[in-house]
Design an enzyme around this catalytic site. Structure first.
Site, PDB file in Angstrom:
ATOM      1  N   ASP A  35      -0.278   5.133   1.117  1.00 47.59           N
ATOM      2  CA  ASP A  35      -0.556   6.060   2.219  1.00 47.59           C
ATOM      3  C   ASP A  35      -0.478   5.366   3.569  1.00 47.59           C
ATOM      4  O   ASP A  35      -1.100   4.317   3.792  1.00 47.59           O
ATOM      5  CB  ASP A  35      -1.955   6.668   2.070  1.00 47.59           C
TER       6      ASP A  35
ATOM      7  N   ASP B  75      -3.529  12.516   0.627  1.00 46.92           N
ATOM      8  CA  ASP B  75      -4.674  13.421   0.474  1.00 46.92           C
ATOM      9  C   ASP B  75      -4.625  14.539   1.505  1.00 46.92           C
ATOM     10  O   ASP B  75      -5.022  15.675   1.230  1.00 46.92           O
ATOM     11  CB  ASP B  75      -5.988  12.654   0.604  1.00 46.92           C
TER      12      ASP B  75
ATOM     13  N   ASP C 192       0.869  -1.173   0.000  1.00 50.94           N
ATOM     14  CA  ASP C 192       0.000   0.000   0.000  1.00 50.94           C
ATOM     15  C   ASP C 192       0.911   1.230   0.000  1.00 50.94           C
ATOM     16  O   ASP C 192       2.128   1.113   0.189  1.00 50.94           O
ATOM     17  CB  ASP C 192      -0.888  -0.045   1.251  1.00 50.94           C
TER      18      ASP C 192
ATOM     19  N   ASP D 109      -5.021   3.409  -3.235  1.00 50.28           N
ATOM     20  CA  ASP D 109      -6.179   4.243  -3.553  1.00 50.28           C
ATOM     21  C   ASP D 109      -5.807   5.723  -3.531  1.00 50.28           C
ATOM     22  O   ASP D 109      -6.682   6.578  -3.444  1.00 50.28           O
ATOM     23  CB  ASP D 109      -7.320   3.968  -2.561  1.00 50.28           C
TER      24      ASP D 109
END
Length: 266
Positions: A32, A41, A30, A121
């Protein structure tokens, strides 16, 4: 964007098939709060006027709609005249999670053993900028994430990665579908499965791919983050629900210990 494998921001799997058949192990990361020690973000908001978003924009967020929210954020920043350079600088300033760069160095030292893939994501622009800043882009054979690019007006346009019907995951990305699809395709190309598959993550959306790992695989869950808590709940309530070995990690060094042991045992 439909389908599991968009063509943007990934290397051709045909190249992976011809160059990397000898890899014994596959490791997914992954991004973040796994590779970087915060949410990209949130980090990009440092480039916004006053380093904050207006209340109306923050209040527009709906659970499971992170991609849509970031589309609104990037539109707002473009309207405020925030330049690409400021956005890139905010992203590049994110710190690596403890020990992650040492873990990357270990993987570089074993190029014939590990195939390394990123599933996130976040978005292509943020990930590409940060990996290139730390000199780690070439480590990843493939990167699966939401497409992103600047248009002629200076706005960072974000797109959903794909559509799916998984009730657990955000509408724009199910990491389980990506991991399963990648494993099936690479197994066909290699003519055999990997000896072991590892997944390194932290968040709730890392649960889905962790549950498809099999015996002999490893789910590295960042200690005391959502993935760790969720896997602990699965193990307590339905022990058969997770087949992989669950390994909590605090630093990348914790992951290295298990990877070294994997190399010695196999």
């Amino acid at each position: 964007m439909s389908g599991v494998y968009p063509t943007l921001f990934r290397r051709p799997l045909s190249m992976a098939a011809t160059v990397h058949k000898d890899k014994r192990f596959l490791i997914f990361f992954d991004f973040d709060e796994t590779i970087v020690d915060e949410s990209s973000d949130d980090a990009v908001v440092q480039a916004a006027p006053g380093k904050r978003l207006p209340d109306w924009l923050r209040d527009s967020f709906r659970p499971g709609r992170y991609n849509e929210q970031m589309q609104r954020v990037m539109a707002y920043m473009a309207e405020q005249g925030v330049a690409e350079e400021a956005i890139r600088s905010a992203v590049e300033a994110m710190p690596a999670s403890p020990g992650i760069l040492d873990l990357f160095q270990f993987l570089r030292a074993h190029p014939r053993d590990f195939e390394v893939v990123l599933v996130s994501d976040a978005n292509a622009y943020f990930i590409e900028a940060w990996l290139r800043r730390v000199g780690a882009r070439q480590l990843f054979l493939n990167v699966f994430t939401n497409p992103a690019s600047f248009d002629s007006s200076g706005r960072l346009l974000l797109l959903p990665y794909h559509s799916h019907d998984c009730p657990r995951c955000p509408e724009n990305m199910c990491k389980r579908a990506i991991v399963q699809g990648y494993l099936a395709q690479r197994t066909r190309e290699r003519g055999r499965p990997f000896q072991s598959v590892c997944y390194v993550g932290d968040g709730a959306n890392d649960l889905c791919p962790s549950l498809v790992l099999g015996p002999g695989d490893m789910a590295f869950a960042r200690r005391d983050y959502p993935l760790h808590r969720l896997l602990t709940e699965v193990q307590a309530g339905q022990p058969s629900g997770i087949k992989a070995t669950v390994v909590p990690w605090v630093t990348g060094a914790d992951v290295v210990v298990y990877l070294k042991d994997l190399l010695e045992q196999r």
